[in-house]
Design a protein around this motif. Sequence first.
Motif, PDB file in Angstrom:
ATOM      1  N   GLY A 196      -3.156  -1.954   4.522  1.00 25.79           N
ATOM      2  CA  GLY A 196      -2.514  -3.267   4.419  1.00 25.79           C
ATOM      3  C   GLY A 196      -2.725  -4.088   5.677  1.00 25.79           C
ATOM      4  O   GLY A 196      -2.949  -5.306   5.612  1.00 25.79           O
ATOM      5  N   CYS A 199      -2.536   4.039   3.725  1.00 24.05           N
ATOM      6  CA  CYS A 199      -2.375   2.841   2.914  1.00 24.05           C
ATOM      7  C   CYS A 199      -1.641   1.738   3.675  1.00 24.05           C
ATOM      8  O   CYS A 199      -1.923   0.556   3.478  1.00 24.05           O
ATOM      9  CB  CYS A 199      -1.632   3.178   1.619  1.00 24.05           C
ATOM     10  SG  CYS A 199      -2.621   4.150   0.471  1.00 24.05           S
ATOM     11  N   GLY A 247       0.811  -1.207   0.000  1.00 27.98           N
ATOM     12  CA  GLY A 247       0.000   0.000   0.000  1.00 27.98           C
ATOM     13  C   GLY A 247       0.841   1.253   0.000  1.00 27.98           C
ATOM     14  O   GLY A 247       0.527   2.237  -0.678  1.00 27.98           O
TER      15      GLY A 247
END
Length: 451
Positions: A288, A284, A25
């Motif tokens: 994950g 991000c 991510g």
Amino acid sequence: MLQRYFSSSMDRKYLKISLPAAMEGVFMILLSNVDLIMVGVLGASAIAAVSIFTQPRMMLLTVARSLAAAVTLLTAEYFGGGRLLRAGRVLRQSLFLGAIIMLVLHIIFFAYLPQLLLWMGAEQHYLQLALDYAWIALGAVYLTSITAVLQAIQLGFGETSIVLKTNLQGNIINVIVNALLIFGLGPFPAMGVRGAAIGTLVGTVYTLSYTVWMLWKAGILKAGGFIPDRIYFKYFLPLFGSVFSEQGFERIGMVIYTRMVAELGMLPYAIHAICMNFCDFYYCFAGGLGKGSTVMAGHAKGRKDMDEWKSSLAVSIKWSAIFSMVSFVLTAFFREEIFSLYTNDVSLLPLGSIVMLIVALVSFPEAQQMVCAGILRGSGKSAHVAIYSFVSITVLRPIITAFFLYYLDMGLVGAWIALALDQSTRAICASFLLWRLQKREKWYLQTVEET
């Protein structure tokens, strides 16, 4: 005792799945951040031109990521129950459906891109720059959409390290091409924001090609049909509908939110774009962690093992808190240095430093809500996530943002306080739903049927 607390078999399993997904991510968001850092040298107009395409990109990726999330949810449960042939069939049918849907949507966006960017808040003096970037970047979004669906089955199997390797290589290629074409190094012409878009496109071409090759080599794309059947729609559509509703609500809320911030003017929006892009790094990363939680919960549900499910919940929340503390400390103490990486305009730093402190604080609720939502999705409760996401993102966030901007006149700081409150609301809702789910008996025995 401390070593035992941090090195149990569930900790190792969770980190083995989650860390590659989290780093994947980070590397994916690095695509936009590398563009922004390099383009930042060209000035505030270039920053705004590249950043204004973020929401149209995310609108398109909402559909692709919803398809991918549904594939991951089904394949994780199939994998847990030992039904690998069915998992491959789901991927092939989803790929066929997704390729057609995404092609139609991209054609529509291509036809109305100038109007769309203006509606997003683009100003006339940098609209042409934004179009120079967006025309090319739109093609990269389509390739990314197809890649997301393909990599969903790798995630569902827990093979997140393969996804990380693939996307890392694509990002390195993107960075190299960016440097060559944005600044015109060596024999290459200086293309500015257009060069940034070409770099993104080249990187996504490689990522898609490598992913297809890996799945073809594994035999997943070779055997079986691609046309969706009745059984596929029976189990896939409810999951897709729930995830798409959740992500759709988030996009609606973010579009409204971004439109409000864009109206503050070019300089506040440039500061917002820098802070949001950096915030997306940990967002991000936490995503994950949430993917890892989804996979582990799905595997436990497929095996109908409640003890494993509870252990997955415990380690997910523990590690999200640990990583959030690290993110908070690093961001809070080095916020000025981080902000200065994106622009050399010192006039933006005072306000940017304040907003970056809020970015640091947001680390805690965003990771908590990501991980808890991941457990809920893996447990077959995607609809619950969609419901509270609608209330918080689509309804409450625009209202709170408008209150801070128009009534209290707090400007960009008020907009970021509203974002923090939205993340906190979702974290509370997800945590409560998981607590209530633990009190129920036998819910985990309901699994998708073998066909």
